[in-house]
Design a protein around this motif. Structure first.
Motif, mmCIF file in Angstrom:
data_model
loop_
_atom_site.group_PDB
_atom_site.id
_atom_site.type_symbol
_atom_site.label_atom_id
_atom_site.label_comp_id
_atom_site.label_asym_id
_atom_site.label_seq_id
_atom_site.Cartn_x
_atom_site.Cartn_y
_atom_site.Cartn_z
ATOM 1 N N ALA A 126 -54.607 57.356 85.489
ATOM 2 C CA ALA A 126 -55.863 56.840 85.378
ATOM 3 C C ALA A 126 -56.014 55.459 86.073
ATOM 4 O O ALA A 126 -57.064 55.098 86.805
ATOM 5 N N ASP A 127 -54.872 54.587 86.175
ATOM 6 C CA ASP A 127 -54.947 53.217 86.689
ATOM 7 C C ASP A 127 -54.825 53.457 88.336
ATOM 8 O O ASP A 127 -55.604 52.614 89.001
ATOM 9 N N ILE A 128 -54.241 54.560 88.647
ATOM 10 C CA ILE A 128 -54.511 54.726 90.290
ATOM 11 C C ILE A 128 -55.796 54.937 90.535
ATOM 12 O O ILE A 128 -56.198 54.574 91.678
ATOM 13 N N GLU A 129 -56.481 55.909 89.801
ATOM 14 C CA GLU A 129 -57.669 56.379 90.221
ATOM 15 C C GLU A 129 -58.727 55.126 90.130
ATOM 16 O O GLU A 129 -59.761 54.941 91.047
ATOM 17 N N ALA A 130 -58.333 54.329 89.168
ATOM 18 C CA ALA A 130 -59.279 53.008 88.984
ATOM 19 C C ALA A 130 -59.367 52.111 90.035
ATOM 20 O O ALA A 130 -60.254 51.392 90.353
ATOM 21 N N ALA A 131 -58.151 52.323 90.776
ATOM 22 C CA ALA A 131 -57.884 51.318 91.908
ATOM 23 C C ALA A 131 -58.623 52.085 93.367
ATOM 24 O O ALA A 131 -58.472 51.538 94.289
ATOM 25 N N GLY A 132 -59.220 53.275 93.137
ATOM 26 C CA GLY A 132 -59.768 53.866 94.258
ATOM 27 C C GLY A 132 -58.625 54.855 94.937
ATOM 28 O O GLY A 132 -58.853 55.039 96.152
ATOM 29 N N LEU A 133 -57.472 55.184 94.518
ATOM 30 C CA LEU A 133 -56.467 55.793 94.926
ATOM 31 C C LEU A 133 -56.290 57.030 94.414
ATOM 32 O O LEU A 133 -57.114 57.344 93.211
ATOM 33 N N THR A 134 -55.499 58.064 94.548
ATOM 34 C CA THR A 134 -55.428 59.137 94.097
ATOM 35 C C THR A 134 -53.873 59.689 94.253
ATOM 36 O O THR A 134 -53.297 59.394 95.018
ATOM 37 N N THR A 135 -53.421 60.448 93.286
ATOM 38 C CA THR A 135 -52.166 61.236 93.395
ATOM 39 C C THR A 135 -52.410 62.757 93.582
ATOM 40 O O THR A 135 -51.375 63.654 94.012
ATOM 41 N N ASN A 136 -53.576 63.125 93.519
ATOM 42 C CA ASN A 136 -53.855 64.807 93.661
ATOM 43 C C ASN A 136 -53.423 65.185 95.111
ATOM 44 O O ASN A 136 -53.979 64.599 96.124
ATOM 45 N N GLY A 137 -52.467 66.013 95.082
ATOM 46 C CA GLY A 137 -52.037 66.675 96.410
ATOM 47 C C GLY A 137 -50.902 65.965 97.122
ATOM 48 O O GLY A 137 -50.744 66.005 98.346
ATOM 49 N N GLY A 138 -50.423 64.912 96.387
ATOM 50 C CA GLY A 138 -49.352 64.245 96.821
ATOM 51 C C GLY A 138 -48.048 64.943 97.050
ATOM 52 O O GLY A 138 -47.313 64.601 98.106
ATOM 53 N N GLU A 139 -47.885 66.163 96.540
ATOM 54 C CA GLU A 139 -47.111 67.358 96.392
ATOM 55 C C GLU A 139 -47.640 68.604 96.272
ATOM 56 O O GLU A 139 -48.875 68.628 96.239
ATOM 57 N N GLY A 140 -46.868 69.515 96.154
ATOM 58 C CA GLY A 140 -47.374 70.926 96.240
ATOM 59 C C GLY A 140 -48.028 71.523 97.567
ATOM 60 O O GLY A 140 -47.980 71.000 98.283
ATOM 61 N N ASP A 141 -48.822 72.630 97.067
ATOM 62 C CA ASP A 141 -49.295 73.649 98.423
ATOM 63 C C ASP A 141 -50.489 73.023 98.711
ATOM 64 O O ASP A 141 -51.551 73.679 98.275
#
Length: 645
Positions: A133-148
């Motif tokens: 949540a804190d990362i997204e509040a900064a306008g960034l994301t973890t979504n798709g940083g790994e995986g297919d």
């Protein structure tokens, strides 16, 4: 007389396409993605936290990868969290937010990645919802940083600042990121998928080793891109290939969708994860065939074009004038990419003080953009005070190291600390200026996250036995002659299993011989790669070992390479040499020596679904199975079904 026949294996492009039933039968991860979509795991985090780390099924640990959450080593309940930063560009406010996040959740530690992102460690399971949540509040994301998924989109870190780029591609990178990040249609790909987009005349963003590379050009007075496809690292590295098209700027997302769909809809590349990357589709179809598949998916032909070659080599380190009058950018070497939240806070304040930004590079460095020329001395002093000395030496900024075995479950040898140790010794011996052009890439395992295949010297972690005992120590396989840019090349393996106590001496002798030759020639542009490419392996081995040149001895054994998470099953031996004529005989020989390996990898006499057996990148199920013949010197790989950064 009995006639003999030679079997010719057809390209997969010529074979009938499989159906989903066969894919699900052969590929455990594809079944998991069908039955339990990984992106849904975020909503399940409260339940997983309530269970406790030790009771979370391994399948759910795998699903967390899609949110760039991977358990640290050892598997004790803390996680790595990888933040995607499109093009590496972050504002001062975002840097400040990352600093606070690192201090709050990551014990004030962070590391810059080779895809222009940043990752934390030490994050506890119960903290994952809050840190995301804190990362997204900064306008960034973890979504798709790994995986297919479509991973972090990279580019030249100084786009928009230089004099000579075709045009500023920053808006294009942002548009592509906004479209693909978290897009469910592109989050169930055969494997990870890496885009890079740049107008850099040096092509510093490494389009040669990217899955898909857009290279900015102007054609007929129009802004657009050429397209290269099929680069990659791991066990059998590839250099990407130009497919001969021009893509108008307005068509970028449509064409990237077509490229990705042509690959992800071809079920040939979902049968085995060992052969699932788009580079294997390029192997099968070639540039012309690949273009035809993309055009078929797109529903129309593409314009002809040709990807330009890099004009110069550039690492963007040091102080450089921008295209904007009175401003400069400052490229800062970050040894091994290691930073802290405390240092990031200082950088945020510094950038904010002059209205600038911070740009992360694929070489694990950062660049301060839009610095007033009048403040350069002040900026350099602040950087020096927090441990980022521009005068320490360019080799520290040109060299790479992966996460290392401190945190990564696959790494079997130290990388970050070892790289800094070697560079410090070389600097002390020869001087920072003398070794400034050196690029050493150090990986802890074959996944090649630090791209050891394209380092002038590449080291891949392994282990070896101490002579006269059963003790095993860290060691390195050594490659030479790799490069990117104007000297693009895959390195060649020179030495195997050099003990950690000896590798520094090997490096010193190779570097010293190169510098002697460069000085003799009086040619400052004579690189270590040039030196190695002008000599035979036998000659280089003699230099490295401080010995006479001798003929290479034939290797009569085959090796079974065991990944980091399984080393406890084989006494820490990541490369087990055996005498065998087939894959099955080799794996059985390892199982005979190590009963725990048999119980885990060969329960009931067959390979467990959690593992693949491969030769190079060839899943043996696509060859002759465990009956596949092997020649002396062959490496047989045991691969976890989902692995790699």
């Amino acid at each position: 007389m009995t006639a003999t026949t030679t079997r010719t294996r057809r390209s997969r492009a010529d074979r009938p396409a499989p159906d989903w039933e066969l894919v699900y039968k052969r590929n455990y991860i594809e079944r998991m993605k069908r039955d339990r979509p990984p992106l849904d795991v975020r909503d399940e985090l409260p339940e997983l936290i309530a269970r406790g780390y030790e009771d979370i099924p391994e399948e759910d640990i795998v699903r967390l990868y899609w949110w760039a959450l991977a358990h640290d080593k050892p598997k004790m309940g803390t996680f790595m969290v990888r933040v995607k930063v499109a093009g590496g560009l972050v504002t001062a406010d975002q840097v400040r937010a990352l600093a606070r996040i690192a201090r709050t959740y990551g014990r004030d530690e962070a590391e810059l990645t080779t895809r222009q992102g940043i990752q934390l460690h030490w994050v506890e399971l119960a903290q994952l919802p809050a840190v995301m949540a804190d990362i997204e509040a900064a306008g960034l994301t973890t979504n798709g940083g790994e995986g297919d998924t479509v991973r972090n989109i990279t580019g030249c870190p100084v786009t928009g600042l230089t004099h000579d780029e075709a045009f500023d591609v920053t808006p294009v990178i942002r548009e592509v990121a906004e479209h693909f990040y978290g897009n469910a249609e592109f989050s169930n790909l055969p494997r990870k998928h890496k885009y890079t987009i740049s107008a850099c005349t040096a092509q510093c963003n490494a389009p040669e080793i990217s899955d898909v590379a857009l290279i900015a050009v102007e054609q007929g007075g129009r802004e657009g891109f050429t397209l290269r496809i099929g680069g990659g690292m791991t066990n059998t590295p590839r250099i990407s290939r130009d497919i001969g098209v021009f893509i108008p700027r307005a068509d970028v997302i449509e064409v990237l969708e077509a490229v990705t769909n042509a690959w992800q809809r071809d079920l040939r590349y979902r049968i085995s994860r060992a052969k699932a990357r788009i580079k294997f589709m390029m192997d099968d179809y070639g540039p012309e065939g690949m273009r035809a598949k993309i055009e078929e998916t797109l529903g129309r032909p593409l314009e002809d074009g040709a990807a330009p070659e890099p004009k110069v080599d550039a690492d963007h380190l040091g102080v450089h004038e921008q295209g904007q009058p009175g401003l400069v950018y400052v490229g800062v070497p970050v040894p091994s990419g290691r930073v802290t939240g405390t240092k990031l806070e200082v950088l945020a304040d510094l950038a904010e003080s002059y209205g600038g930004d911070v740009r992360l590079t694929r070489q694990q460095n950062f660049i301060l953009g839009n610095v007033p020329a009048s403040r350069v001395d002040e900026v350099k002093a602040v950087l020096r005070d927090i441990g980022f000395d521009l005068d320490r030496g360019r080799a520290f900024g040109r060299s790479l190291a992966c996460t290392s075995h401190r945190f990564c479950n696959y790494s079997v040898a130290e990388t970050k600390g070892k790289l800094e140790e070697m560079l410090d010794e070389l600097t002390a011996h020869y001087g920072a200026e003398e070794i400034g052009d050196l690029a050493v890439h150090v990986d802890g395992c074959p996944h090649a996250c630090a791209q050891h295949w394209v380092g002038e010297i590449g080291l891949q972690g392994t282990t070896t036995r101490v002579e006269g005992s059963d003790e095993r120590v860290e060691a390195y396989d050594l490659t030479v002659g790799g490069g990117l840019g104007t000297r693009s090349a895959i390195g060649r393996r020179l030495l195997r299993r050099v003990p950690t106590t000896e590798i520094n001496g090997v490096m010193d002798r190779l570097v010293g011989s190169w510098l002697d030759e460069r000085n003799r020639r009086g040619d400052i542009d004579f690189t270590l790669g040039d030196f190695c490419n002008a000599r035979t392996d036998e000659h280089l081995i003699a230099i490295a070992n401080n010995a006479e040149v001798t003929a290479a001895r034939p290797d009569t054994s085959v090796a079974v390479r065991v990944p980091g998470p399984l080393l406890s099953l084989v006494g820490g031996e990541d490369r087990v040499e055996v005498q065998a004529a087939t894959v099955g005989e080799a794996v059985e020989a390892v199982a005979d020596r190590f009963p725990e390996f048999r119980a885990t990898v060969l329960p009931g006499g067959t390979v467990d679904r959690a593992f693949l057996v491969a030769i190079g990148d060839e899943d043996v199920r696509g060859l002759e199975g465990m009956a596949t013949p092997v020649q002396p010197g062959t490496d047989i790989l045991i691969i976890a079904a989902l692995s790699g950064g």
